[in-house]
Structure formats: structure tokens, C-alpha cells
Design a protein around this motif. Structure first.
Motif, PDB file in Angstrom:
ATOM      1  N   MET A  71       1.361  -0.927  -0.307  1.00  0.00           N
ATOM      2  CA  MET A  71       0.363   0.211  -0.183  1.00  0.00           C
ATOM      3  C   MET A  71       1.094   1.399   0.469  1.00  0.00           C
ATOM      4  O   MET A  71       0.709   2.403  -0.579  1.00  0.00           O
ATOM      5  CB  MET A  71      -0.845   0.137   1.123  1.00  0.00           C
ATOM      6  CG  MET A  71      -2.338  -1.274   1.411  1.00  0.00           C
ATOM      7  SD  MET A  71      -3.587  -0.967   0.210  1.00  0.00           S
ATOM      8  CE  MET A  71      -3.968   0.751   0.521  1.00  0.00           C
ATOM      9  N   ARG A  73       1.976   2.017  -3.497  1.00  0.00           N
ATOM     10  CA  ARG A  73       1.312   2.038  -4.111  1.00  0.00           C
ATOM     11  C   ARG A  73       1.065   3.862  -3.771  1.00  0.00           C
ATOM     12  O   ARG A  73       0.529   4.685  -5.168  1.00  0.00           O
ATOM     13  CB  ARG A  73      -0.494   1.212  -3.762  1.00  0.00           C
ATOM     14  CG  ARG A  73      -0.681   1.699  -4.669  1.00  0.00           C
ATOM     15  CD  ARG A  73      -2.037   0.847  -5.027  1.00  0.00           C
ATOM     16  NE  ARG A  73      -3.122   1.622  -4.102  1.00  0.00           N
ATOM     17  CZ  ARG A  73      -4.761   0.661  -3.337  1.00  0.00           C
ATOM     18  NH1 ARG A  73      -4.543  -0.213  -4.810  1.00  0.00           N
ATOM     19  NH2 ARG A  73      -5.271   1.045  -2.342  1.00  0.00           N
ATOM     20  N   ARG A  74       0.957   3.876  -2.355  1.00  0.00           N
ATOM     21  CA  ARG A  74       0.436   5.704  -2.483  1.00  0.00           C
ATOM     22  C   ARG A  74       1.550   6.666  -3.199  1.00  0.00           C
ATOM     23  O   ARG A  74       1.557   7.128  -3.236  1.00  0.00           O
ATOM     24  CB  ARG A  74       1.012   5.227  -0.579  1.00  0.00           C
ATOM     25  CG  ARG A  74      -0.461   6.977  -0.401  1.00  0.00           C
ATOM     26  CD  ARG A  74       0.483   7.230   1.233  1.00  0.00           C
ATOM     27  NE  ARG A  74       1.777   7.293   1.830  1.00  0.00           N
ATOM     28  CZ  ARG A  74       2.639   8.443   1.282  1.00  0.00           C
ATOM     29  NH1 ARG A  74       2.054   9.443   0.993  1.00  0.00           N
ATOM     30  NH2 ARG A  74       4.227   8.082   1.867  1.00  0.00           N
ATOM     31  N   LEU A  98       1.148   6.555  -6.811  1.00  0.00           N
ATOM     32  CA  LEU A  98      -0.127   7.265  -7.298  1.00  0.00           C
ATOM     33  C   LEU A  98       0.869   8.867  -6.933  1.00  0.00           C
ATOM     34  O   LEU A  98      -0.565  10.033  -7.762  1.00  0.00           O
ATOM     35  CB  LEU A  98      -0.970   7.568  -6.704  1.00  0.00           C
ATOM     36  CG  LEU A  98      -1.811   5.958  -6.445  1.00  0.00           C
ATOM     37  CD1 LEU A  98      -2.894   5.080  -5.946  1.00  0.00           C
ATOM     38  CD2 LEU A  98      -2.189   6.022  -8.443  1.00  0.00           C
ATOM     39  N   GLN A  99       1.053   8.998  -5.688  1.00  0.00           N
ATOM     40  CA  GLN A  99       1.601  10.487  -5.540  1.00  0.00           C
ATOM     41  C   GLN A  99       2.222  11.306  -6.448  1.00  0.00           C
ATOM     42  O   GLN A  99       2.000  12.303  -7.007  1.00  0.00           O
ATOM     43  CB  GLN A  99       2.034  10.603  -4.060  1.00  0.00           C
ATOM     44  CG  GLN A  99       2.713  11.806  -3.408  1.00  0.00           C
ATOM     45  CD  GLN A  99       1.484  12.842  -2.843  1.00  0.00           C
ATOM     46  OE1 GLN A  99       0.259  12.014  -2.683  1.00  0.00           O
ATOM     47  NE2 GLN A  99       1.234  13.898  -3.389  1.00  0.00           N
ATOM     48  N   ALA A 106      -6.063  10.584  -3.545  1.00  0.00           N
ATOM     49  CA  ALA A 106      -6.999   9.742  -2.579  1.00  0.00           C
ATOM     50  C   ALA A 106      -7.510   8.975  -3.533  1.00  0.00           C
ATOM     51  O   ALA A 106      -8.110   8.395  -3.416  1.00  0.00           O
ATOM     52  CB  ALA A 106      -7.131  10.279  -1.316  1.00  0.00           C
ATOM     53  N   GLU A 164      -5.813   6.482  -5.514  1.00  0.00           N
ATOM     54  CA  GLU A 164      -5.468   5.276  -4.631  1.00  0.00           C
ATOM     55  C   GLU A 164      -7.185   4.762  -4.632  1.00  0.00           C
ATOM     56  O   GLU A 164      -7.430   3.672  -4.868  1.00  0.00           O
ATOM     57  CB  GLU A 164      -5.279   5.539  -3.493  1.00  0.00           C
ATOM     58  CG  GLU A 164      -5.253   4.532  -2.362  1.00  0.00           C
ATOM     59  CD  GLU A 164      -4.265   4.765  -1.148  1.00  0.00           C
ATOM     60  OE1 GLU A 164      -3.754   4.173  -0.109  1.00  0.00           O
ATOM     61  OE2 GLU A 164      -4.194   6.519  -0.894  1.00  0.00           O
ATOM     62  N   TYR A 165      -8.189   5.323  -4.354  1.00  0.00           N
ATOM     63  CA  TYR A 165      -9.501   4.287  -3.972  1.00  0.00           C
ATOM     64  C   TYR A 165      -9.859   3.601  -5.393  1.00  0.00           C
ATOM     65  O   TYR A 165     -10.788   2.642  -5.471  1.00  0.00           O
ATOM     66  CB  TYR A 165     -10.708   6.076  -3.900  1.00  0.00           C
ATOM     67  CG  TYR A 165     -12.105   5.527  -4.020  1.00  0.00           C
ATOM     68  CD1 TYR A 165     -12.637   5.037  -2.367  1.00  0.00           C
ATOM     69  CD2 TYR A 165     -12.564   5.622  -5.371  1.00  0.00           C
ATOM     70  CE1 TYR A 165     -13.626   4.554  -2.352  1.00  0.00           C
ATOM     71  CE2 TYR A 165     -13.964   5.373  -4.796  1.00  0.00           C
ATOM     72  CZ  TYR A 165     -14.489   4.062  -4.114  1.00  0.00           C
ATOM     73  OH  TYR A 165     -15.694   4.042  -3.688  1.00  0.00           O
ATOM     74  N   GLN A 170      -7.762   2.618  -7.477  1.00  0.00           N
ATOM     75  CA  GLN A 170      -6.699   1.384  -7.523  1.00  0.00           C
ATOM     76  C   GLN A 170      -8.147   0.294  -7.522  1.00  0.00           C
ATOM     77  O   GLN A 170      -7.526  -0.953  -7.710  1.00  0.00           O
ATOM     78  CB  GLN A 170      -5.731   1.239  -6.541  1.00  0.00           C
ATOM     79  CG  GLN A 170      -5.369   2.161  -7.297  1.00  0.00           C
ATOM     80  CD  GLN A 170      -4.154   1.320  -9.011  1.00  0.00           C
ATOM     81  OE1 GLN A 170      -4.131   0.314  -9.122  1.00  0.00           O
ATOM     82  NE2 GLN A 170      -4.663   2.193  -9.793  1.00  0.00           N
ATOM     83  N   ASP A 171      -9.076   0.498  -5.864  1.00  0.00           N
ATOM     84  CA  ASP A 171      -9.828  -0.639  -5.085  1.00  0.00           C
ATOM     85  C   ASP A 171     -11.246  -0.654  -5.844  1.00  0.00           C
ATOM     86  O   ASP A 171     -11.893  -1.809  -5.285  1.00  0.00           O
ATOM     87  CB  ASP A 171     -10.106   0.113  -3.973  1.00  0.00           C
ATOM     88  CG  ASP A 171      -8.322  -0.179  -2.919  1.00  0.00           C
ATOM     89  OD1 ASP A 171      -7.193  -0.916  -3.613  1.00  0.00           O
ATOM     90  OD2 ASP A 171      -7.901   0.367  -2.219  1.00  0.00           O
TER      91      ASP A 171
END
Length: 631
Positions: A204, A207-208, A211-212, A238, A241-242, A244-245
Motif C-alpha cells: 500500500m 502504491r501510495r 500514485l502521489q 486519494a 488510490e480509491y 485502484q480498489d
């Protein structure tokens, strides 16, 4: 001849007409007839809603846009029917037992404010936030590996205890073996779960960071970003990231790309997005709502506390929906000198205001207990249904508030309006970043309208209450004129003879020229979104034109003309007549708020013309003389 332009009305308009007749009886001190009319209104609403639901056969058409308004109207009629029933046959309560008993239940959600224990119709900010969090936490949350392991260990322990309970005292060796087995399995579960959680956290974090970096590339890094832009960059990360899920954002992006001109997709997307409270945009919206509400609550509550403490003053009639009755007594604020507010004429110092409804020549009227019960249930309905006959004469107004009392309220309103504009800009900006398919002009406007609808829904009531504090003096002037001229004829204010029925001098209750337009204008108070309120004003002017064409055609015995029967010179007198008959002095504050929050694109089109026309009609009504016209 009846009001010819008010033919077949919608169920909502018919229900409002019935409720209007009941209020006329009620304010005329005829509680028995009023009670029957309230029940008739409730029965009509129930039957109309039942027919709609039955005709829909269980489909989505069972609930129409008018359904919530019909239900609210039925609720308010029921409250007033209860009050009328209490007057007709009050039931003596049993002698209370010693000791504290349950507090009486009030329909209004009144709570103690922070200003000396005064009652406030709005929830404190901390309760407002808890309600938001309760709604947001309603969705099912995925368990972490450690939480899953804990549940597994609880099941293992329950199985272990059941097996041990079946063992004989002589089977001690087996009990020891079961205990050791339980401890080993529980430890293994925790070790495996901890390893899984560490791996998950590492992925995570990777991935953060990825994405940042993507968010950083989206924003210009060559110059220093403002704090707002930095926060927007974090929020955009954010959002990525959302996505991605969750799969649904990709599906909606594909729909927008395939149908870029379908505005119904925009509405559907925003509604779907806000139904997921964990989405960063939905979280940001709730955060802005709480921030604005936290500034509104003390401003409104403090003003109500000051009115309640003023010598000879009484608090404004204010309920949990934010609908205030005309300010009866109390201190007043001078009309705003902004460009939105047209200059008002000098108020007639000899004109009086009004006592509480139902106060009669016997002084106390229904008695202290009955009066208190009626005041708690009579507020909302009269605001958009009351006819001019519902305002009896009464005592004179209290002195005007000094300038030093006005400035803080106006400054607070100015700061809150700025916060709201900033919040809307940032919400729209983040939504357009998340869904690039919304960047066309029409899609952007539709997106903003949907966000406004969700944003203003819990905030409009206290926001309007603050506007009404600032425009209180102007509302009082309008209320006086509406009282003095409640029996005015269309011809008295310049309406052409061919644009209203000639034998309408003594119409039946609730049936007078342009009554459909009055009812349509009253519907504006049931909305909590600026755009929907503006739509009500536009529909009001369209109904005026329809009625005028029908009146004109009826007098000339010919079909309604293809072209408009009235021009701009005819519209203002008719609209002024509609405003007078509406008995809604709070329209001054409503229009000021609408002019502030309607974006520029609407102000230069039909909507802007209709809003300006209504403001002109309000200014004309305010300038009417204190005596009755036509004498």
C-alpha cells in the motif's frame, strides 16, 4: 366566473388549496370547521399518493418529485389538526407522579444552544457532525488480516470451550492436549496475519508513493503551490488510490466517453459517487458542510438569544426547517444597502405588526398551555400557504436595532458566503480532475448543479435564517404592505381589465385570479437548493402567462392566442399582485440568497430575467402606501 386560468391543477396545488381553506377557518377562530378541513386535506393527499403508487405498479414512478412535498404538507396538516382537536376537546392529563417524568415530545428538534441555555431550532455542530459520520459509516468495511485472525481465534476458543465442557474430570490429559492445541493454532493465526498485514502495508505504501507521483505530474511543480493546491494534490492522489480498489469509477468514465452529450449520465454519476461515503469527494463535501455549519450555528443562535433577551421582544418564529414566520416584535435590522436590495421607501411609523395567531379579544385566547402547543405546530404551514386574511392587526413594532448590532451579522454572512463559494469551487475542481469526461461546458454546469443540491440540503435552513436576520427590516416593511393590501384587486395595482376575471371582487376562499401562480411561488420554500428555487420562480412566471392568456381568451370568446397575451409592462403589475397574495415577506431574503449563489450563466438568461422581475415586484410592493388602495 371563476378564475379561469386555474383549471385542472396538479395534486400538489389542489392539496395546497385545501390547506389554505383550512388555515382561513383556523385563523377565523373556527376550530371545528378547520379540523374537518385539515382532515379532508390529509385524506386528499393520502388518496392522491395511493393512486400514484398503485398506477406505478411497484416501479420507480411510485415516487414523483412532488411526493416529498405532499408528505411534508400532510405532516403539517396533521400537526394543526392535532392542535384543533385539543381545542375542541382537551383531555385532562392524569395527575403526575412525584419525581422526574419524561419530557414532552416536540415536533421541532429544538436543542439548548451555547448562549445562556436558549432554545435553538438547529442541532449543535458536534451533533450535526455525528449524524454525518453515522450516515458515512453505514457501509460495510473490509476487515484487516489481524481483525480476521481475531475472529478466527474467537471461533476456535468457543469450539475449545464446548469440547472441554463435554470431558469427564478423569480426562485431564485430553484437556491439557486440547489447551496446548488451541494455543498453538491461535498463535499461528496471529503470526500469519501479522506477516500478511506487514506485506499489505508495504504494498500500500509503494502504491501510495506511485500514485502521489502521478498526482505530482498532474500539477505543475515548477512553481510553489498554494496550501489549497497542495491539499488538492493530496486529495487527487486519494482519488487515484480509491480507483485502484473499486471498479465503478472506470465504468462511469467509459459511459461518459461513449455518450459525452448525455447530461443524465452526469446526474447519475454524481448521485452514485455521493452514495459511497468513503470516496474522497464525498468526504470532502461532508467536511465543508460541517465547517460551514459550525460558522452558521453560533451566528443564528446568538441572534435568537439576543431577541429573546430584548425588552418587550420575542424570538423569531423559527423551526428546524429554517422557515421563519414574520418577525413579530423584537428588534429589527435596517435594510441592506447592497446592490442586490432595491431601496425601500420610508416605513409608515403608524403601521402596526401582529400578535401571535389565534390571540383574540379575550386576551389569552386558548390559554397559556394551548397557546404554547399551537405555536409549536403552526409555524411551517402558514409560511407558504397562509392567505392574507391570516394576519390580524396588532401592536406596533419595537425600535430599530442600532448600527453596531447590525455590522457583525452582515460581516459573518459575508464570510460564510465566501466559504461556501470556495467550497463549491474546490468540490467542482476535484470532481473534474477525477472525471475528465465532465469538462465540457454543459456537463460542468450539470455537475455543479448536482453538487449544489447535495451541499445545500442540510445547510439552507440556517443559511436562510442568517439572511433573514440581515433583511429583517425589509421583510417587516413587506409584511405590513401585504397586510394592508391583502384584499387588493388586480385593477388597483394596474393590471389591465382584459387580464383578469371582471367578477372576481368576492371570490371563494383560495380561488382568486392567478391563484395557481401564488401556489407555485409558495412551492419555492419547500426547496433547499438555489437552482430548484430558481426553477420555481421561472414556473411561476410561466403560469402567470398561461393564466393571462386564458383570462384574455375567455373574455373575448376565442381560443388562447398563439403569441403571448402579455408583455413586460403587463407582467410587473400581475407579478406584484401575486406577491401580495402570497403573503411571503421572506421572499426578500430568499431572492438575495439566490442572487448570491446562482452562477453567472443563469443570471443572463430566462432565469435571471425571472429573478429580476420578482425583485422588482417586491420593491413595488414595498413602496405601496400604508392605507388601502382603491379608496
Amino acid at each position: 366566473m371563476a378564475a379561469g386560468g386555474d383549471g385542472a391543477a396538479k395534486p400538489l396545488q389542489s392539496a395546497m388549496k385545501l390547506a389554505t381553506g383550512a388555515i382561513e377557518l383556523d385563523t377565523g377562530n373556527r376550530p371545528r370547521e378547520a379540523y374537518v378541513e385539515y382532515l379532508r386535506s390529509i385524506s386528499f393527499i393520502a388518496q392522491a399518493l395511493l393512486e400514484e403508487a398503485t398506477a406505478a405498479e411497484g416501479g420507480s414512478d411510485a415516487v414523483t418529485p412532488d411526493t416529498p412535498k405532499m408528505l411534508k404538507l400532510a405532516e403539517q396538516c396533521l400537526e394543526r389538526a392535532k392542535s384543533s382537536a385539543a381545542v375542541l376537546g382537551p383531555v385532562k392529563p392524569a395527575a403526575p407522579e412525584k419525581g422526574p417524568g419524561p419530557a414532552p415530545v416536540s415536533r421541532h428538534r429544538r436543542v439548548f444552544s451555547d448562549e445562556g441555555g436558549k432554545l435553538s431550532p438547529f442541532l449543535p455542530p458536534e451533533i450535526f457532525q455525528k449524524l454525518q459520520l453515522t450516515k458515512a459509516q453505514g457501509t460495510k468495511k473490509e476487515l484487516t488480516p489481524l481483525e480476521e485472525a481475531s475472529l478466527q481465534n474467537q471461533k476456535l476458543r468457543a469450539t475449545y470451550e464446548a469440547r472441554v465442557a463435554r470431558l469427564n474430570p478423569s480426562q485431564a490429559v485430553q484437556k491439557t492436549s486440547l489447551t496446548l492445541s488451541l494455543q498453538r493454532q491461535m498463535m499461528e493465526n496471529l503470526v500469519v496475519a501479522k506477516a500478511r498485514e506487514e506485506t499489505l502495508q508495504r504494498k500500500m505504501e509503494e502504491r501510495r508513493l506511485r500514485l502521489q507521483e502521478a498526482a505530482n505530474r498532474r500539477f505543475s511543480s515548477s512553481i510553489a503551490l498554494t496550501p489549497e493546491e497542495q491539499e488538492q494534490r493530496v486529495l487527487y492522489a486519494a482519488v487515484l488510490e480509491y480507483e485502484q480498489d473499486h471498479e465503478w469509477p472506470k465504468l462511469w468514465k467509459a459511459k461518459l466517453q461513449a455518450n459525452p452529450t448525455d447530461l443524465s449520465l452526469v446526474s447519475g454519476l454524481i448521485a452514485h459517487l455521493l452514495s459511497f461515503p468513503e470516496h474522497p469527494i464525498a468526504q470532502l463535501l461532508r467536511r465543508f458542510q460541517h465547517a460551514v455549519y459550525s460558522r452558521l450555528y453560533p451566528a443564528v443562535s446568538q441572534h435568537l438569544a439576543e431577541l429573546g433577551a430584548a425588552p418587550g421582544g420575542s424570538p423569531l418564529s423559527l423551526d428546524a426547517e429554517g422557515l421563519l414566520g414574520p418577525a413579530l416584535g423584537g428588534r429589527r435590522l435596517r435594510s441592506s444597502q447592497s446592490l442586490h436590495c432595491m431601496a425601500s421607501v420610508q416605513e409608515d411609523s403608524a403601521a402596526g405588526l401582529w400578535p401571535s395567531p389565534r390571540e383574540d379579544e379575550h386576551g389569552s385566547g386558548l390559554g397559556a398551555q394551548g397557546e404554547a402547543a399551537r405555536e409549536s405546530s403552526f409555524e411551517d404551514l402558514e409560511l407558504f400557504l397562509a392567505t392574507p386574511e391570516s394576519w390580524p392587526p396588532g401592536p406596533a413594532a419595537a425600535p430599530q436595532a442600532p448600527a453596531e448590532k447590525r455590522a457583525p451579522v452582515q460581516e459573518q454572512l459575508k464570510a460564510i458566503v465566501k466559504d461556501i463559494h470556495n467550497a463549491m469551487d474546490r468540490l467542482l475542481s476535484l470532481t473534474l480532475l477525477a472525471f475528465e469526461g465532465l469538462n465540457s461546458t454543459s456537463s460542468k454546469d450539470q455537475c455543479l448543479a448536482c453538487i449544489e443540491d447535495a451541499f445545500f440540503s442540510p445547510l439552507w435552513a440556517p443559511l436562510l435564517a442568517l439572511y433573514r436576520q440581515v433583511y429583517q427590516a425589509r421583510e417587516l416593511a413587506l409584511a405590513r404592505r401585504m397586510e394592508h393590501h391583502r384584499h387588493v384587486l388586480p385593477s388597483d395595482i394596474g393590471v389591465s381589465a382584459n387580464l383578469f376575471p371582471q367578477n372576481s371582487a368576492a371570490p371563494a376562499a383560495g380561488s382568486y385570479p392567478y391563484s395557481r401562480a401564488v401556489q407555485e411561488l409558495g412551492l419555492m420554500l419547500l426547496e433547499s437548493c438555489p437552482q430548484k428555487k430558481l426553477d420555481c420562480i421561472v414556473r411561476t412566471l410561466r403560469v402567470i402567462c398561461e393564466c393571462a392568456e386564458e383570462y384574455c381568451a375567455a373574455q373575448e370568446s376565442r381560443p388562447p392566442p398563439a403569441a403571448a397575451a402579455i408583455g413586460a409592462d403587463d407582467l410587473l403589475p400581475i407579478l406584484s399582485y401575486v406577491v401580495l397574495k402570497s403573503n411571503l415577506p421572506q421572499l426578500a431574503a430568499e431572492c438575495a440568497a439566490l442572487e448570491e449563489f446562482i452562477h453567472e450563466g443563469y443570471l443572463i438568461g430566462e432565469e435571471g430575467y425571472c429573478l429580476t422581475s420578482l425583485q422588482s415586484a417586491l420593491s413595488y410592493v414595498e413602496s405601496l402606501p400604508g392605507g388601502a388602495l382603491g379608496q
